[in-house]
Design an enzyme around this catalytic site. Structure first.
Site, PDB file in Angstrom:
ATOM      1  N   ASP A   1       0.995  -1.062   0.086  1.00 56.03           N
ATOM      2  CA  ASP A   1       0.045  -0.191  -0.085  1.00 56.03           C
ATOM      3  C   ASP A   1       0.805   1.090  -0.122  1.00 56.03           C
ATOM      4  OD1 ASP A   1      -1.736  -2.071   0.179  1.00 56.03           O
ATOM      5  OD2 ASP A   1      -3.127  -0.936   1.825  1.00 56.03           O
TER       6      ASP A   1
ATOM      7  N   ASP B   1      -0.603  -4.489  -3.916  1.00 54.17           N
ATOM      8  CA  ASP B   1      -1.470  -3.388  -3.964  1.00 54.17           C
ATOM      9  C   ASP B   1      -0.821  -1.900  -3.894  1.00 54.17           C
ATOM     10  OD1 ASP B   1      -3.280  -5.541  -4.066  1.00 54.17           O
ATOM     11  OD2 ASP B   1      -3.945  -5.331  -2.113  1.00 54.17           O
TER      12      ASP B   1
END
Length: 342
Positions: free
Chosen positions: A163, A190
């Site tokens: 992230d 991600d």
């Protein structure tokens, strides 16, 4: 080499936050030098049009730009983004003094809700490492969390693992626009995610080696675009490289948050070079089986490189030339023309 050694070893001196910045005469410019605090400079800003110049050094602090600090520029004094580094090491599961945890958004080293923000010629990093904290399961550790309209990052390095860059909006029904040009972004899981209308032009995405036995080791993108928003994440004229073995990473997976189950993630990667680290046969995967990637707005156009080879067309939705004409930086950004972009 660990992330912390990498950051503090590339510039001279580790700078403790706290000292006030220096003013530049009557101009609306603040200079942050070794011994100063970037956050203190942000706190000093009292209206639009200010510029904060960050001089070479490593600034270990969290920087939060609130919404009322609009039209602010934060830039490095050098054109080399490696010279000035803002870094901290909170994670989702890191305990606060009150015993609660920071959460994903709260883990960010750099946070901005300000409209019209420009950040350039800097490194923003989160050097929290899973291996150092085996007791923490919330391993998201964000480098930058941005959720203001007309956010512009130019020549910025964004470094973390899971992230790395959270491109969000100020409200669930907001279509805030963010523009990233000539930026370097690295991570593993991600590491570019969120619901903003986010354009990445001439950027470099790099997937890290990750010490796990399974694949995929991670994903580059995880959009969570609102259903009503016609534009999500667009990567154009960019490249994707990897420090991991071939086909170890996926290009993307859709994120449908539990607090916004109507989300319809949108991603277009076009005119870009995709290296062998991306699984060319099956570049997309699900985050949850209830929201299969095939039902999302995932498309590609005119990509090249070993990770862009179309061997299984059903796994790589392509835009037509006519459709691609509607997925450009100009259409995504609307009436906003970031400085320096035609």
């Amino acid at each position: 080499m660990s992330r912390r050694t990498l950051l503090t070893g590339t510039v001279a001196g580790l700078i403790a936050a706290g000292a006030a910045p220096a003013f530049a005469g009557a101009r609306r410019v603040l200079h942050v030098r070794p011994g100063d605090s970037v956050q203190a400079a942000v706190d000093t800003v009292d209206g639009p049009g200010w510029t904060i110049v960050v001089h070479p050094g490593t600034y270990r602090e969290v920087v939060n730009v609130p919404a009322e600090k609009g039209e602010l520029t934060i830039r490095g004094a050098s054109c080399d983004p490696r010279a000035a580094v803002i870094v901290y090491d909170n994670a989702n599961g890191t305990k606060k003094p009150d015993g609660t945890t920071y959460g994903t958004a709260g883990s960010a080293t750099f946070i901005s809700a300000a409209a019209g923000l420009t950040v350039r010629d800097l490194t923003l990093a989160n050097d929290w490492l899973r291996a150092d904290h085996p007791d923490i399961t919330g391993t998201q550790a964000v480098a930058a969390y941005t959720y203001g309209d007309r956010t512009h990052f130019e020549n910025v390095r964004l470094l973390a693992h899971q992230d790395t860059l959270f491109v969000d909006t100020t409200a669930l029904d907001g279509f805030d626009r963010q523009y990233f040009r000539r930026c370097y972004i690295e991570g593993d899981v991600d590491f570019v995610f969120g619901r903003a209308t986010a354009v990445f032009e001439d950027c470099h995405f790099h997937t890290l080696q990750r010490d796990v036995a399974f694949t995929p080791k991670g994903m580059v993108f995880a959009p969570s675009t609102a259903r009503a928003n016609p534009y999500g994440i667009l990567a154009v004229r960019s490249r994707i490289t990897s420090g991991a073995e071939d086909a170890a990473y996926k290009l993307a997976r859709p994120w449908v948050p539990s607090y916004e189950t109507t989300a319809w993630p949108s991603l277009v990667v076009r005119d870009s070079w995709i290296g062998p680290g991306i699984d060319a046969v099956a570049p997309y995967t699900n985050m949850r089986d209830a929201y299969p990637w095939q039902t999302m707005r995932f498309h590609e156009y005119a990509n090249s490189g070993p990770g862009a080879v179309i061997s299984a067309p059903e796994n790589r939705p392509q835009l037509t030339a006519e459709e691609a004409a509607g997925h450009t930086p100009r259409t995504y950004l609307g009436d906003w023309r970031p400085h320096g972009r035609p």
